[in-house]
Design a protein around this motif. Structure first.
Motif, PDB file in Angstrom:
ATOM      1  N   ARG A  75     -23.769   9.951  -7.876  1.00 50.19           N
ATOM      2  CA  ARG A  75     -24.842   9.639  -8.829  1.00 50.19           C
ATOM      3  C   ARG A  75     -25.116   8.143  -8.796  1.00 50.19           C
ATOM      4  O   ARG A  75     -24.214   7.328  -9.024  1.00 50.19           O
ATOM      5  N   ASP A  76     -26.356   7.774  -8.512  1.00 51.18           N
ATOM      6  CA  ASP A  76     -26.785   6.376  -8.498  1.00 51.18           C
ATOM      7  C   ASP A  76     -26.691   5.806  -9.913  1.00 51.18           C
ATOM      8  O   ASP A  76     -27.018   6.498 -10.883  1.00 51.18           O
ATOM      9  N   LYS A  77     -26.216   4.571 -10.024  1.00 53.42           N
ATOM     10  CA  LYS A  77     -26.072   3.905 -11.333  1.00 53.42           C
ATOM     11  C   LYS A  77     -26.686   2.518 -11.270  1.00 53.42           C
ATOM     12  O   LYS A  77     -26.705   1.898 -10.213  1.00 53.42           O
ATOM     13  N   PRO A  78     -27.122   1.995 -12.417  1.00 52.80           N
ATOM     14  CA  PRO A  78     -27.549   0.596 -12.455  1.00 52.80           C
ATOM     15  C   PRO A  78     -26.371  -0.327 -12.122  1.00 52.80           C
ATOM     16  O   PRO A  78     -25.229  -0.054 -12.527  1.00 52.80           O
ATOM     17  N   LEU A  79     -26.635  -1.389 -11.392  1.00 52.86           N
ATOM     18  CA  LEU A  79     -25.580  -2.315 -10.985  1.00 52.86           C
ATOM     19  C   LEU A  79     -24.795  -2.872 -12.157  1.00 52.86           C
ATOM     20  O   LEU A  79     -23.594  -3.110 -12.054  1.00 52.86           O
ATOM     21  N   MET A  80     -25.457  -3.098 -13.278  1.00 53.65           N
ATOM     22  CA  MET A  80     -24.812  -3.747 -14.416  1.00 53.65           C
ATOM     23  C   MET A  80     -24.006  -2.790 -15.290  1.00 53.65           C
ATOM     24  O   MET A  80     -23.376  -3.221 -16.234  1.00 53.65           O
ATOM     25  N   GLN A  81     -24.000  -1.500 -14.971  1.00 54.03           N
ATOM     26  CA  GLN A  81     -23.257  -0.522 -15.771  1.00 54.03           C
ATOM     27  C   GLN A  81     -21.935  -0.158 -15.094  1.00 54.03           C
ATOM     28  O   GLN A  81     -21.658   1.002 -14.784  1.00 54.03           O
TER      29      GLN A  81
END
Length: 149
Positions: A75-81
């Motif tokens: 699952r792709d995630k935002p870099l900052m999370q």
């Protein structure tokens, strides 16, 4: 799938020697083999078997093959999370394709990650600023129920 489960499994791989295209805990792996091994331990199979690849994998073509494969299985995630258990993808040189993977174990000021690194094997290292600057994508392992569908 919990991040703690992924971290625990990745830590079982510590000390595994670096072997290009390897994916066997204790015998040898590269960074992709480490992530495939963790994935296989968590889900019962290693997802897909990559074709043979060279050390300059997909650089001549400029194709983001590793990134594309990660998008198929994680699952792709935002870099900052950032979260423990995240798979992180690195671009080692500006303008090059992203081709190094690790698994984040600790977040925050003492951030750490596990990766298979040539000349070092599977190690847990500080996610220092030079490493952080190279992160181009972050992924989570899918929920077990979603993976079985």
């Amino acid at each position: 799938m919990s991040g703690a489960q992924a971290v625990a499994e990745a830590r079982r791989w510590l000390g595994t020697p670096y072997v290009h295209q390897g994916a066997i805990r204790g015998a040898g792996c590269d960074c992709l083999g480490l992530i495939r091994g963790v994935y296989g331990a968590l889900y019962g199979d290693p997802a897909e078997v990559p074709p043979a690849y060279s050390r300059d994998w997909s650089e001549p073509q400029g194709e983001e093959r590793l990134w594309q494969a990660a998008l198929r299985h994680l699952r792709d995630k935002p870099l900052m999370q950032a979260a423990p258990g995240d798979v992180i993808l690195f671009r080692m040189r500006s303008g090059a394709v992203a081709k190094h993977l690790g698994l984040q174990t600790v977040c925050g000021a003492q951030a750490r990650f596990i990766h298979a690194y040539q000349g070092h094997g599977v190690v847990e290292t500080a996610l220092s600023m030079p490493w952080q600057r190279r992160i181009v994508a972050r992924f989570a392992f899918p929920d077990l129920n979603q993976q079985q569908e």
